[in-house]
Scaffold this motif. Sequence first.
Motif, PDB file in Angstrom:
ATOM      1  N   THR A 140       0.802  -1.330   0.043  1.00  0.00           N
ATOM      2  CA  THR A 140      -0.159   0.035  -0.145  1.00  0.00           C
ATOM      3  C   THR A 140       0.766   1.341   0.193  1.00  0.00           C
ATOM      4  O   THR A 140       0.337   2.496   0.052  1.00  0.00           O
ATOM      5  CB  THR A 140      -0.850   0.178   1.295  1.00  0.00           C
ATOM      6  N   LEU A 141       2.318   1.455  -0.009  1.00  0.00           N
ATOM      7  CA  LEU A 141       2.989   2.441   0.122  1.00  0.00           C
ATOM      8  C   LEU A 141       3.287   3.172  -1.437  1.00  0.00           C
ATOM      9  O   LEU A 141       3.841   4.171  -1.317  1.00  0.00           O
ATOM     10  CB  LEU A 141       4.238   2.161   0.966  1.00  0.00           C
ATOM     11  N   GLY A 142       3.276   2.164  -2.362  1.00  0.00           N
ATOM     12  CA  GLY A 142       3.497   2.838  -3.691  1.00  0.00           C
ATOM     13  C   GLY A 142       4.769   2.929  -4.119  1.00  0.00           C
ATOM     14  O   GLY A 142       4.937   3.864  -4.920  1.00  0.00           O
ATOM     15  N   ILE A 143       5.807   2.278  -3.807  1.00  0.00           N
ATOM     16  CA  ILE A 143       7.116   2.312  -4.079  1.00  0.00           C
ATOM     17  C   ILE A 143       7.974   1.147  -4.184  1.00  0.00           C
ATOM     18  O   ILE A 143       7.519   0.076  -3.402  1.00  0.00           O
ATOM     19  CB  ILE A 143       8.004   3.573  -3.228  1.00  0.00           C
ATOM     20  N   SER A 144       8.778   0.982  -5.015  1.00  0.00           N
ATOM     21  CA  SER A 144       9.465  -0.122  -4.990  1.00  0.00           C
ATOM     22  C   SER A 144      10.845   0.289  -5.522  1.00  0.00           C
ATOM     23  O   SER A 144      11.090   1.438  -6.428  1.00  0.00           O
ATOM     24  CB  SER A 144       8.909  -1.314  -5.886  1.00  0.00           C
ATOM     25  N   LEU A 145      11.808  -0.643  -5.635  1.00  0.00           N
ATOM     26  CA  LEU A 145      13.219  -0.639  -6.228  1.00  0.00           C
ATOM     27  C   LEU A 145      13.764  -1.741  -6.957  1.00  0.00           C
ATOM     28  O   LEU A 145      13.046  -2.982  -6.911  1.00  0.00           O
ATOM     29  CB  LEU A 145      14.261  -0.565  -5.249  1.00  0.00           C
ATOM     30  N   ALA A 146      14.664  -1.664  -7.928  1.00  0.00           N
ATOM     31  CA  ALA A 146      15.190  -2.825  -8.520  1.00  0.00           C
ATOM     32  C   ALA A 146      16.667  -2.424  -8.964  1.00  0.00           C
ATOM     33  O   ALA A 146      17.103  -1.288  -9.120  1.00  0.00           O
ATOM     34  CB  ALA A 146      14.595  -3.255 -10.000  1.00  0.00           C
ATOM     35  N   ARG A 147      17.548  -3.377  -8.879  1.00  0.00           N
ATOM     36  CA  ARG A 147      18.944  -3.184  -9.236  1.00  0.00           C
ATOM     37  C   ARG A 147      18.800  -4.068 -10.645  1.00  0.00           C
ATOM     38  O   ARG A 147      18.423  -4.982 -11.000  1.00  0.00           O
ATOM     39  CB  ARG A 147      19.901  -4.113  -8.437  1.00  0.00           C
TER      40      ARG A 147
END
Length: 232
Positions: free
Chosen positions: A99-106
Amino acid sequence: MMKGAHFHTAAAFALLALATFHLVSASDPSPLQDFCVALNTTQTAASAVFVNGKFCKDPKLATADDFFFSGLQIPRNTSNPVGSNVTAANVEQIAGLNTLGISLARIDYAPNGGLNPPHTHPRATEILMVMEGTLYVGFITSNPDNRLFTKVLCKGDVFVFPVGLIHFQFNIGEVNAVAIAALSSQNPGVITIANAVFGSNPPINPDVLTKAFQVDNNVVQYLQKQFWYDNN
């Protein structure tokens, strides 16, 4: 006459206020709780609350590990057909992102042509920062213009890929390249264009693709028989 003028003025202000309300209420609603740690489907209970694709853990049972992920510092193997490897850090890896609406990727790229193939994120805008190496990147706008925006990025450079648009990254350097991508969704999704079109299960009728791409049927059948590698 004065009453009519006042009425029309009041009506105009009311319409303006209504339009303003629609403008300011167009964004996502603010969270009504601090967090909603996702539960795996195997952990769900009858009393769990279902929120946007994930069940929520009882907040009293949340731990620091629910908000933690380790591994983006580790180089990944790029000895595959496309020469790249994506390490995601989204809600599947970090339950506390729910529900926080963010993510990352390498993303790791092999030297001399490591490619993150043309793809889209249906639910997220992406901002990419190059950590090592030199990348040729770009995205294509939607119909009817299909404009191509490209840039060569070096270490420390940043580039934005708008939500839903086809984009790519290509290592034009002679050494390994690494980038970190931030995405505006806890689960942005990815559709790799070639994989989806020619590697769908079951396959798309070749007659459809023959007409769409204006190529011989044998070309389409050849492409559908290839192994379409998933670098995610």
